[in-house]
Scaffold this motif. Structure first.
Motif, PDB file in Angstrom:
ATOM      1  N   LYS A   1       1.120  -1.188   0.035  1.00 20.37           N
ATOM      2  CA  LYS A   1      -0.105   0.136   0.133  1.00 20.37           C
ATOM      3  C   LYS A   1       0.868   1.410   0.068  1.00 20.37           C
ATOM      4  O   LYS A   1       0.566   2.396  -0.645  1.00 20.37           O
ATOM      5  N   TYR A   2       2.083   1.371   0.667  1.00 22.15           N
ATOM      6  CA  TYR A   2       2.720   2.527   0.894  1.00 22.15           C
ATOM      7  C   TYR A   2       4.249   2.560   0.105  1.00 22.15           C
ATOM      8  O   TYR A   2       5.042   3.162   0.183  1.00 22.15           O
ATOM      9  N   GLY A   3       4.080   1.158  -0.744  1.00 18.08           N
ATOM     10  CA  GLY A   3       5.269   1.237  -1.490  1.00 18.08           C
ATOM     11  C   GLY A   3       6.690   1.128  -0.671  1.00 18.08           C
ATOM     12  O   GLY A   3       7.777   1.626  -1.265  1.00 18.08           O
ATOM     13  N   ASP A  23      12.904   0.821   4.271  1.00 19.81           N
ATOM     14  CA  ASP A  23      11.550   1.486   4.080  1.00 19.81           C
ATOM     15  C   ASP A  23      10.521   1.259   5.203  1.00 19.81           C
ATOM     16  O   ASP A  23       9.621   1.881   6.003  1.00 19.81           O
ATOM     17  N   MET A  24      10.358  -0.272   5.611  1.00 14.95           N
ATOM     18  CA  MET A  24       9.505  -0.874   6.488  1.00 14.95           C
ATOM     19  C   MET A  24       9.687  -0.250   8.008  1.00 14.95           C
ATOM     20  O   MET A  24       9.033   0.038   8.702  1.00 14.95           O
ATOM     21  N   TYR A  25      11.135  -0.472   8.281  1.00 15.12           N
ATOM     22  CA  TYR A  25      11.194  -0.066   9.849  1.00 15.12           C
ATOM     23  C   TYR A  25      11.468   1.586   9.937  1.00 15.12           C
ATOM     24  O   TYR A  25      10.554   2.089  10.908  1.00 15.12           O
ATOM     25  N   LYS A  26      11.568   2.333   8.777  1.00  8.94           N
ATOM     26  CA  LYS A  26      11.271   3.933   8.916  1.00  8.94           C
ATOM     27  C   LYS A  26       9.828   4.116   9.007  1.00  8.94           C
ATOM     28  O   LYS A  26       9.328   5.162   9.648  1.00  8.94           O
ATOM     29  N   LEU A  42      14.986   5.744  14.857  1.00 13.94           N
ATOM     30  CA  LEU A  42      14.772   4.351  15.430  1.00 13.94           C
ATOM     31  C   LEU A  42      14.614   3.372  14.443  1.00 13.94           C
ATOM     32  O   LEU A  42      15.033   2.231  14.556  1.00 13.94           O
ATOM     33  N   GLY A  43      13.867   3.775  13.326  1.00 15.67           N
ATOM     34  CA  GLY A  43      13.817   2.869  12.086  1.00 15.67           C
ATOM     35  C   GLY A  43      15.007   2.405  11.648  1.00 15.67           C
ATOM     36  O   GLY A  43      15.263   1.245  11.329  1.00 15.67           O
ATOM     37  N   THR A  44      16.029   3.209  11.343  1.00 10.85           N
ATOM     38  CA  THR A  44      17.418   3.147  11.007  1.00 10.85           C
ATOM     39  C   THR A  44      18.129   2.079  11.909  1.00 10.85           C
ATOM     40  O   THR A  44      18.782   1.009  11.470  1.00 10.85           O
ATOM     41  N   LEU A  45      17.929   2.406  13.187  1.00 12.60           N
ATOM     42  CA  LEU A  45      18.813   1.427  14.112  1.00 12.60           C
ATOM     43  C   LEU A  45      18.023   0.093  14.253  1.00 12.60           C
ATOM     44  O   LEU A  45      18.740  -0.964  14.064  1.00 12.60           O
ATOM     45  N   SER A  78       1.877   2.784  15.332  1.00 14.76           N
ATOM     46  CA  SER A  78       1.753   3.413  14.284  1.00 14.76           C
ATOM     47  C   SER A  78       0.234   3.293  13.602  1.00 14.76           C
ATOM     48  O   SER A  78      -0.251   4.045  13.000  1.00 14.76           O
ATOM     49  N   LYS A  79      -0.386   1.811  13.771  1.00 15.20           N
ATOM     50  CA  LYS A  79      -1.532   1.623  13.200  1.00 15.20           C
ATOM     51  C   LYS A  79      -2.642   2.384  13.939  1.00 15.20           C
ATOM     52  O   LYS A  79      -3.544   2.776  13.409  1.00 15.20           O
ATOM     53  N   ILE A  80      -2.259   2.803  15.510  1.00 20.31           N
ATOM     54  CA  ILE A  80      -3.461   3.525  16.283  1.00 20.31           C
ATOM     55  C   ILE A  80      -3.383   4.790  15.707  1.00 20.31           C
ATOM     56  O   ILE A  80      -4.263   5.516  15.344  1.00 20.31           O
ATOM     57  N   TYR A  81      -2.131   5.611  15.462  1.00 20.22           N
ATOM     58  CA  TYR A  81      -1.920   6.788  15.040  1.00 20.22           C
ATOM     59  C   TYR A  81      -2.532   6.918  13.515  1.00 20.22           C
ATOM     60  O   TYR A  81      -3.249   7.907  13.287  1.00 20.22           O
ATOM     61  N   GLN A  82      -2.520   6.106  12.781  1.00 23.34           N
ATOM     62  CA  GLN A  82      -3.193   6.291  11.367  1.00 23.34           C
ATOM     63  C   GLN A  82      -4.560   5.982  11.622  1.00 23.34           C
ATOM     64  O   GLN A  82      -5.381   6.871  10.767  1.00 23.34           O
TER      65      GLN A  82
END
Length: 364
Positions: free
Chosen positions: A70-72, A78-81, A88-91, A355-359
């Protein structure tokens, strides 16, 4: 450009499911030691934990596969970011790469030990053989890898199914008696005394690897979104069903598997030396599939498959994994990896939930 999202080819779904299963199957699954330490030691209560893990794992696989399309999201980075934010995603991404690399190294060690115990091949020679086949397969790239792994998975599952069915027909213990034997074994290694915590830790341990693999397969342009989501989700469902079948075999044959480092191999021996040898070969395939899948994920995060440097780096990754395998036995390496990753994986799961709650809140 990705293919039509409405396309749904049964053959493709089967191949994706098979590749996902093969990626998930390794020495931990093939020997039964991972299931035993997480759930088997709890006896029949282990099914509660297995149900919790299955619900979480299947849901996560669906969510990650869906979001990647969905988000490409093209890869682990990309997934962790997307879920954890830029820093934090990069780490998390590079931590996952390191852990996946470590698992690949442990699989080379496990492969060498299996070759030694089954065919009496010297450990050093066995490790080199594992290095060669892993490097060659990983260098082929994802499409070739998925085709190869998708063909091997059914063979592994059929062998495990034969062991389970024979164990049901020739049990050494009753269900309740076997459950008590497993629960009362004080010498058995276990992840936690709490079945709920055990389930969460098992789920979080598998999360880093499976999420990374799903995000990588989602980037294939020749697959539709429905194929990616359905294939990966079906693969996870089948894995959980087999876990439940193996747990039943352990309970019904508790006196046979208690105290064993390789409980499934113990059960296979009851079918005769010929089948035991056959399963030793199958176990090697299980280790091989995980080693190659893990090596590919690490390489793909360093260099794109289209790059001229992809194959040399794939070989280099496997060589370094081989070096890592020299620093301990399979059991020692996996123990360290599992104990660390189970808790770090929880952080990633928390990020996905937030992330899902925020969306959802943002949509309102």
């Amino acid at each position: 450009m990705q293919t039509d999202n409405k396309k749904l080819r049964i053959k493709t779904i089967v191949i994706i499911s098979g590749a996902y299963i093969s990626y998930s199957i390794g020495a931990g699954f093939g020997t039964g030691v991972e299931l035993m330490q997480y759930f088997g030691v709890h006896g029949a209560v282990g099914y509660i934990g297995l149900i919790i893990t299955a619900a979480l794992a299947i849901s996560l696989t669906f969510v990650v596969a869906h979001d990647c399309r969905k988000y490409g999201l093209q890869d682990m980075n990309d997934m962790y970011k997307h879920y954890c934010g830029k820093y934090l995603g990069t780490l998390m991404r590079w931590y996952a790469v390191i852990i996946i690399f470590a698992i690949s190294g442990s699989m080379i060690s496990g492969g060498a030990e299996t070759l030694n115990s089954t065919f009496h091949i010297d450990l050093r020679v066995g490790a080199i053989l594992m290095l060669v086949v892993t490097a060659l397969t990983s260098a082929m790239g994802l499409k070739k890898l998925m085709d190869i792994l998708g063909c091997i998975a059914p063979v592994i599952l059929v062998a495990v199914l034969i062991i389970c069915v024979s164990s049901y027909l020739m049990p050494s213990d009753g269900f309740f008696e076997g459950s008590q034997i497993l629960q009362n074994d004080k010498t058995a290694l276990r992840i936690s005394n709490s079945i709920v915590l055990t389930a969460i830790l098992n789920f979080s341990y598998a999360t880093l690897g499976s999420g990374s693999y799903v995000s990588s397969t989602a980037s294939r342009e020749d697959l539709s979104s429905k194929e990616v989501i359905t294939g990966n989700t079906m693969g996870q469902i089948i894995m959980q069903i087999f876990q439940a079948l193996i747990l039943l075999a352990f309970i019904l044959n508790a006196s046979t598997v208690t105290g064993s480092d390789i409980p499934l191999l113990n059960l296979s021996a009851r079918l005769g030396s010929g089948f035991s040898l056959f399963y030793g070969i199958i176990l090697m395939l299980a280790i091989y599939t995980t080693a190659t899948g893990m090596s590919w994920v690490v390489t793909a995060n360093i260099q794109k498959e289209s790059s001229k440097w992809y194959k040399p780096i794939a070989v280099l990754v496997c060589v370094l994994a081989y070096v890592l395998s020299l620093f301990g036995s399979f059991a020692e390496l996996m123990n360290k990896i599992m104990s660390i990753s189970s808790y770090v994986g929880l952080l990633f799961v928390v990020c996905i939930v937030i992330s899902k709650i925020y969306q959802l809140v943002k949509k309102k």
